[in-house]
Design an enzyme around this catalytic site. Structure first.
Site, PDB file in Angstrom:
ATOM      1  N   GLU A 275      52.986  94.353  -8.082  1.00  0.00           N
ATOM      2  CA  GLU A 275      52.392  95.683  -8.160  1.00  0.00           C
ATOM      3  C   GLU A 275      53.444  96.781  -8.160  1.00  0.00           C
ATOM      4  O   GLU A 275      53.417  97.690  -8.994  1.00  0.00           O
ATOM      5  CB  GLU A 275      51.424  95.886  -6.989  1.00  0.00           C
ATOM      6  N   ASP A 279      54.332  99.467 -11.103  1.00  0.00           N
ATOM      7  CA  ASP A 279      54.341 100.916 -10.886  1.00  0.00           C
ATOM      8  C   ASP A 279      55.692 101.524 -11.245  1.00  0.00           C
ATOM      9  O   ASP A 279      55.773 102.491 -12.016  1.00  0.00           O
ATOM     10  CB  ASP A 279      54.027 101.232  -9.417  1.00  0.00           C
ATOM     11  N   ASP A 362      39.419  97.666 -10.891  1.00  0.00           N
ATOM     12  CA  ASP A 362      39.278  96.623 -11.901  1.00  0.00           C
ATOM     13  C   ASP A 362      37.973  95.849 -11.725  1.00  0.00           C
ATOM     14  O   ASP A 362      37.873  94.676 -12.087  1.00  0.00           O
ATOM     15  CB  ASP A 362      40.456  95.638 -11.793  1.00  0.00           C
ATOM     16  N   SER A 463      46.088  99.446 -12.367  1.00  0.00           N
ATOM     17  CA  SER A 463      47.406  99.599 -11.749  1.00  0.00           C
ATOM     18  C   SER A 463      48.485  99.920 -12.773  1.00  0.00           C
ATOM     19  O   SER A 463      49.568 100.369 -12.416  1.00  0.00           O
ATOM     20  CB  SER A 463      47.803  98.321 -11.005  1.00  0.00           C
TER      21      SER A 463
END
Length: 533
Positions: A275, A279, A362, A463
């Site tokens: 993650e 990002d 999601d 994300s």
């Protein structure tokens, strides 16, 4: 139900030896906070009570002072006819004008200490008081009982089965107590692709993060090289920093100026590495480079830890855009008081000109359960003080040219059930906040090819969408220094600022011509957005 509560009270007094149940009844001088009993209260029994020694970490959230003045200032700062238009407050301004007094904070600190809490620390802006204790101390301090439980991943957890209360003399100071339940908490919003570079012949394929400026037509729009961007994260950032260095080296990019701000006790979790890789690498790729990338590393994804991380980013007031690729059912956040806490933190950020870019989730139109299908969004995407970013399936042509987008079927987007509609939101119906505001690429099959643990991997999910927008807004700030919070501007610019998403469904909402719940205004055409601001 009353008999069940009575039996629990008897068991608690016998087992824990703490305050009697009579002390927490409606007739006593205690006042209820915004932290309410967890839904498990309806099925709790005496056998479920947590041991008095069960460790508990809390954030006592203080009430903003002069809240109506803050709301008036936020409205005026985005009103072209106001003398305060484009005005932004400093962190010291917000403390002086809106933080509780030192005396109010000290009274709460004394209350916590007397109840048995330790390691009590006060945030620099005096909005949060962190403390470590146990179930017994929580009962004494907040007149609430905790039961043993498990979260959705099967991990041991606990939950409060009474509303959290404080003595009447603290009621004007304390907003909520975040951390009295760990059953409901945020989760990341990323999805892996089946394989790297899927479906190239259809135009739906993975993309190096450095190609997104071309895809979304950044053209000659300034890079974000003068803008500091933040990322709300958790755990150990060692590997994400290594992967970011590998990414910049592989793509011939300058090294990124990074800073890790550890919020609370340092976390050791590394499960979120993909993650934070997604990002950071996509922010750098889409922005063309930033002045600094700040990782606000909470020690978990619990609501109390994230509230502290949000507050640190606002209290620091260094990052002008903060990415949040996280969320949970807004009903849960509303119930445990974290929504009330985080909203006022985000509001302070808005007054300082900060923008939180948040994934809508999601799970389609309903973040709260799989069946029956409903329309309840993810929080904090549903906050009136953030930008909610939904997701698309992106199709590209020759030379990474944009060829089309449809709604990604799992992208979050639906009306809030509890949050009020902000004044700037001129689309949608009803009186509650409408999610989403905009959308960017999110389908894993058209997702981002990043470096994870030293190797290439392809990920999508909202994300991906949120950092793509965060980077886009950072570029806008680089070219327009007076801009602050993004959301009102997104509703005022010409429609040619966006690729309108007109097809696809997320289960409860459908993409249509113009603004819609599923995709907001659509994805940004960066050069047009820049010229229209």
């Amino acid at each position: 139900m009353q008999m069940k509560k009575s039996s629990l009270c008897v068991a608690l007094v016998a087992a824990l030896g703490v305050m009697t149940c009579a002390q927490a009844t409606a007739g006593t001088p205690w006042k209820t906070t915004a932290t309410h009993a967890h839904e498990l209260a309806a099925t709790a029994t005496a056998a479920d009570l947590a041991d008095a020694s069960t460790p508990v970490h809390i954030e006592v959230v203080m009430k903003l002072q002069n809240r109506s003045t803050l709301d008036d200032f936020i409205a005026a700062s985005h009103n072209p006819n106001s003398a305060a238009y484009h005005t932004k407050l400093s962190a010291s301004d917000t403390v002086a004008m809106f933080s509780p007094s030192a005396a109010q904070v000290q009274a709460v600190v004394d209350h916590l200490s007397k109840a048995g809490f330790s390691h009590i620390t006060v945030a620099p802006n005096r909005m949060l008081i962190s403390a470590d204790g146990n179930a017994g101390a929580a009962q004494t301090a907040f007149a609430t009982r905790l039961i043993k439980a498990h979260d959705a991943e099967g991990r041991d957890a606990y939950a409060n089965i009474d509303d959290a209360k404080v003595p009447a003399e603290l009621a004007d100071s304390v907003l909520s107590v975040v951390g009295l339940q760990t059953v409901s908490h945020a989760h990341t919003m990323l999805k892996p692709a089946d394989r790297v570079g899927t479906n190239a012949t259809t135009g739906v394929t993975g993309h190096n993060p450095t190609t997104f400026p071309t895809i979304y037509n950044a053209g000659s729009t300034p890079t974000a090289s003068t803008i500091t961007v933040g990322i709300i994260s958790d755990g150990d950032m060692t590997q994400p920093l290594k992967d970011l260095t590998s990414f910049t080296t592989a793509n011939g990019l300058p090294a990124v100026n990074t800073q890790v701000v550890v919020v609370g006790t340092p976390g050791t979790d590394t499960s979120g590495t993909p993650e934070w890789d997604l990002d950071s690498q996509d922010i750098v790729g889409m922005s063309g480079g930033v002045a600094k990338l700040m990782f606000y590393a909470a020690n978990s994804l619990s609501n109390s830890a994230l509230t502290a991380a949000y507050n640190q980013a606002v209290s620091d007031n260094q990052a002008r855009v903060i990415n949040v690729s996280l969320g949970e059912c807004e009903t849960s956040a509303h119930s445990d008081g974290s929504m009330a806490a985080d909203d006022q933190i985000f509001a302070l950020g808005v007054s300082q000109g900060q923008t939180f870019s948040v994934s809508t989730g999601d799970s389609g139109s309903n973040e709260c359960s799989k069946a029956p299908r409903g329309t309840t969004p993810s929080y904090p995407a549903s906050s009136p003080y953030v930008v909610a970013v939904s997701g698309t399936t992106l199709t590209t042509g020759t030379g990474n040219s944009w060829a089309g987008e449809t709604l990604w079927s799992k992208a979050g987007g639906s009306p809030s059930t509890v949050e009020p509609k902000p004044s700037w939101q001129t689309q949608g119906g009803g009186t509650t906040r409408d999610v989403a505001d905009v959308a960017m690429d999110a389908d894993p099959n058209s997702g981002s090819i990043i470096i994870v643990n030293g190797s290439n991997a392809q990920y999508g999910g909202t994300s991906l969408a949120a950092p793509l927008f965060a980077a886009t807004w950072a570029r806008m700030l680089a070219g327009h220094s007076t801009l602050g919070f993004a959301a009102p501007h997104l509703y005022q610019v010409a429609t040619n600022s966006y690729h309108d998403i007109t097809s696809g469904s997320n289960g409860g909402e459908t993409a249509t011509t113009g603004w819609d719940y599923a995709s907001g205004f659509g994805s940004t055409i960066v050069t047009n957005l820049n010229s229209n601001l």
